[in-house]
Design an enzyme around this catalytic site. Structure first.
Site, short mmCIF file in Angstrom:
data_model
loop_
_atom_site.label_atom_id
_atom_site.label_comp_id
_atom_site.label_asym_id
_atom_site.label_seq_id
_atom_site.Cartn_x
_atom_site.Cartn_y
_atom_site.Cartn_z
N ALA A 118 0.81 -1.22 0.00
CA ALA A 118 0.00 0.00 0.00
C ALA A 118 0.84 1.27 0.00
O ALA A 118 0.29 2.37 0.00
CB ALA A 118 -0.92 -0.01 1.21
N ASN A 174 0.44 -3.70 7.71
CA ASN A 174 1.48 -4.49 7.05
C ASN A 174 2.63 -3.60 6.59
O ASN A 174 3.80 -3.98 6.64
CB ASN A 174 0.90 -5.16 5.80
CG ASN A 174 -0.03 -6.29 6.14
OD1 ASN A 174 0.40 -7.34 6.57
ND2 ASN A 174 -1.33 -6.08 5.97
N HIS A 202 -0.65 7.39 4.32
CA HIS A 202 0.60 6.93 4.96
C HIS A 202 1.68 7.98 4.71
O HIS A 202 1.98 8.30 3.56
CB HIS A 202 1.08 5.61 4.34
CG HIS A 202 0.10 4.48 4.48
ND1 HIS A 202 -0.18 3.87 5.67
CD2 HIS A 202 -0.66 3.86 3.56
CE1 HIS A 202 -1.06 2.90 5.47
NE2 HIS A 202 -1.37 2.89 4.19
N1 LIG Z 1 1.39 -5.57 2.06
C1 LIG Z 1 0.45 -4.64 2.11
O1 LIG Z 1 0.71 -3.44 1.99
C2 LIG Z 1 -0.98 -5.05 2.27
C3 LIG Z 1 -1.99 -4.16 1.95
C4 LIG Z 1 -3.30 -4.59 2.06
C5 LIG Z 1 -3.60 -5.86 2.54
N2 LIG Z 1 -2.58 -6.68 2.88
C6 LIG Z 1 -2.85 -8.02 3.42
O2 LIG Z 1 -3.14 -8.92 2.36
C7 LIG Z 1 -4.02 -9.95 2.83
C8 LIG Z 1 -5.20 -10.08 1.87
O3 LIG Z 1 -5.90 -8.85 1.80
P1 LIG Z 1 -7.37 -8.80 1.14
O4 LIG Z 1 -7.79 -7.39 1.12
O5 LIG Z 1 -7.40 -9.62 -0.10
O6 LIG Z 1 -8.19 -9.57 2.30
P2 LIG Z 1 -9.64 -10.25 2.19
O7 LIG Z 1 -10.16 -10.27 3.58
O8 LIG Z 1 -10.46 -9.60 1.13
O9 LIG Z 1 -9.32 -11.74 1.72
C9 LIG Z 1 -8.59 -12.65 2.50
C10 LIG Z 1 -9.07 -14.05 2.13
O10 LIG Z 1 -8.17 -14.99 2.71
C11 LIG Z 1 -8.92 -16.03 3.33
N3 LIG Z 1 -8.10 -16.54 4.45
C12 LIG Z 1 -7.63 -15.84 5.51
N4 LIG Z 1 -6.89 -16.63 6.29
C13 LIG Z 1 -6.91 -17.88 5.75
C14 LIG Z 1 -6.34 -19.13 6.10
N5 LIG Z 1 -5.59 -19.26 7.20
N6 LIG Z 1 -6.57 -20.18 5.30
C15 LIG Z 1 -7.33 -20.07 4.17
N7 LIG Z 1 -7.90 -18.90 3.77
C16 LIG Z 1 -7.68 -17.82 4.56
C17 LIG Z 1 -10.23 -15.41 3.77
O11 LIG Z 1 -11.26 -16.38 3.86
C18 LIG Z 1 -10.48 -14.37 2.66
O12 LIG Z 1 -11.25 -14.93 1.60
C19 LIG Z 1 -4.42 -9.54 4.26
O13 LIG Z 1 -3.64 -10.26 5.21
C20 LIG Z 1 -4.09 -8.07 4.33
O14 LIG Z 1 -3.76 -7.63 5.64
C21 LIG Z 1 -1.29 -6.31 2.73
#
Ligand SMILES: NC(=O)c1ccc[n+]([C@@H]2O[C@H](COP(=O)([O-])OP(=O)(O)OC[C@H]3O[C@@H](n4cnc5c(N)ncnc54)[C@H](O)[C@@H]3O)[C@@H](O)[C@H]2O)c1
Length: 249
Positions: A118, A174, A202
């Site tokens: 992000a 994150n 941010h």
């Molecule tokens: N690196 C970054 O800057 C950044 C930015 C945004 C989001 N993220 C992270 O990326 C990840 C995904 O984000 P998103 O917006 O797609 O989230 P989201 O909630 O839309 O989707 C996550 C999916 O993963 C599944 N899931 C979660 N834990 C699981 C597990 N242990 N086993 C199986 N399935 C599982 C959930 O059922 C859901 O469908 C999150 O952890 C979020 O914090 C990182």
């Protein structure tokens, strides 16, 4: 053509599927409906199981699930010799998990990729770290709803090191851990819940022997209010880099 597996079929997983329709060959989510959505997007029946993802021939597995998934599933991905892009970077605030994953990657000749997520500037901060980063701070301002809170006026809801920020806000911060990894120094984080904003802001400030750097990101949230659109695009862009003859990061 690359073969891509997706662990976590929410917002980021769907964006990967939309952008790499022919290359996504397997997915896994604990929610069956979310896996079915990926098959619909790629307009094919694909393998929907974690066991298949780690056993099938794959060039890259994208973890876009949760910190818990990084802890429980990513070690098995690496043990099976697969490269992985980790989106739930907050998990890597745990030094034991970080060194275990790096060791597994080394032993199995695989790579762990971290995209800029992000924010941006991890490339420049990593370069700056070569002569030492003295200070790195992150101030994140989000609507209280995006933080799962409901203060009615502006409020500092956290101040402290990135590793603590991520335990209090595991789905929101994150970027603080990505910054700490790039800087090789733990970022100092302030999180502000601000009902007057509807973007994810941010502000990053870095000081070291290279000079000073100030970066500001004013991100539109995606359909998942906690996740900025830019974060999903960072995963797409990293995969495009891996496929391209020219790698720009
Ligand atoms: N690196 C970054 O800057 C950044 C930015 C945004 C989001 N993220 C992270 O990326 C990840 C995904 O984000 P998103 O917006 O797609 O989230 P989201 O909630 O839309 O989707 C996550 C999916 O993963 C599944 N899931 C979660 N834990 C699981 C597990 N242990 N086993 C199986 N399935 C599982 C959930 O059922 C859901 O469908 C999150 O952890 C979020 O914090 C990182």
């Amino acid at each position: 053509m690359m073969k891509i597996g997706i662990i976590g079929c929410g917002y980021i997983g769907r964006i990967i599927a939309e952008n790499f329709k022919n290359e996504v060959s397997a997915c896994y989510d604990r929610n069956i409906g979310s896996m079915e959505k990926i098959s619909e997007i790629v307009t094919r029946d694909i393998a929907c199981s974690f066991e298949k993802i780690i056993k099938m021939d794959m060039d890259l597995i994208v973890e876009s699930a949760s910190i818990e998934a990084v802890r429980e599933l990513v070690p098995k991905v690496l043990e099976n010799g697969k490269d992985v892009l980790i989106m739930s970077v907050g998990a890597l605030a745990d030094p034991k998990l970080l060194s275990r994953l790096k060791k597994l990657a080394f032993e199995n000749n695989c790579k762990i990729y971290i995209s800029h997520g992000a924010i941006g500037g991890l490339d420049a901060i990593k370069s700056a770290s070569l002569t030492g980063v003295r200070k790195i701070t992150l101030t994140t301002r989000k609507n209280p709803a995006a933080l799962g809170m409901n203060p009615t006026k502006e409020k500092i809801v956290f101040e402290g090191p990135a590793s603590e920020a991520v335990t209090k806000f595991p789905k929101n911060i994150n970027v603080s851990v990505a910054l700490s990894l790039a800087a090789d120094k733990e970022a100092y984080v302030k999180i502000i819940a601000d009902p007057s904003v509807d973007t994810n802001i941010h502000e990053i400030s870095v000081e070291g022997d290279f000079g000073k750097m100030n970066l500001v990101f004013n991100n539109l949230p995606s359909e998942n209010k906690r996740t900025s659109i830019l974060a999903a695009l960072s995963a797409v862009s990293l995969i495009k880099n891996l496929k391209s003859e020219m790698f720009i990061y």
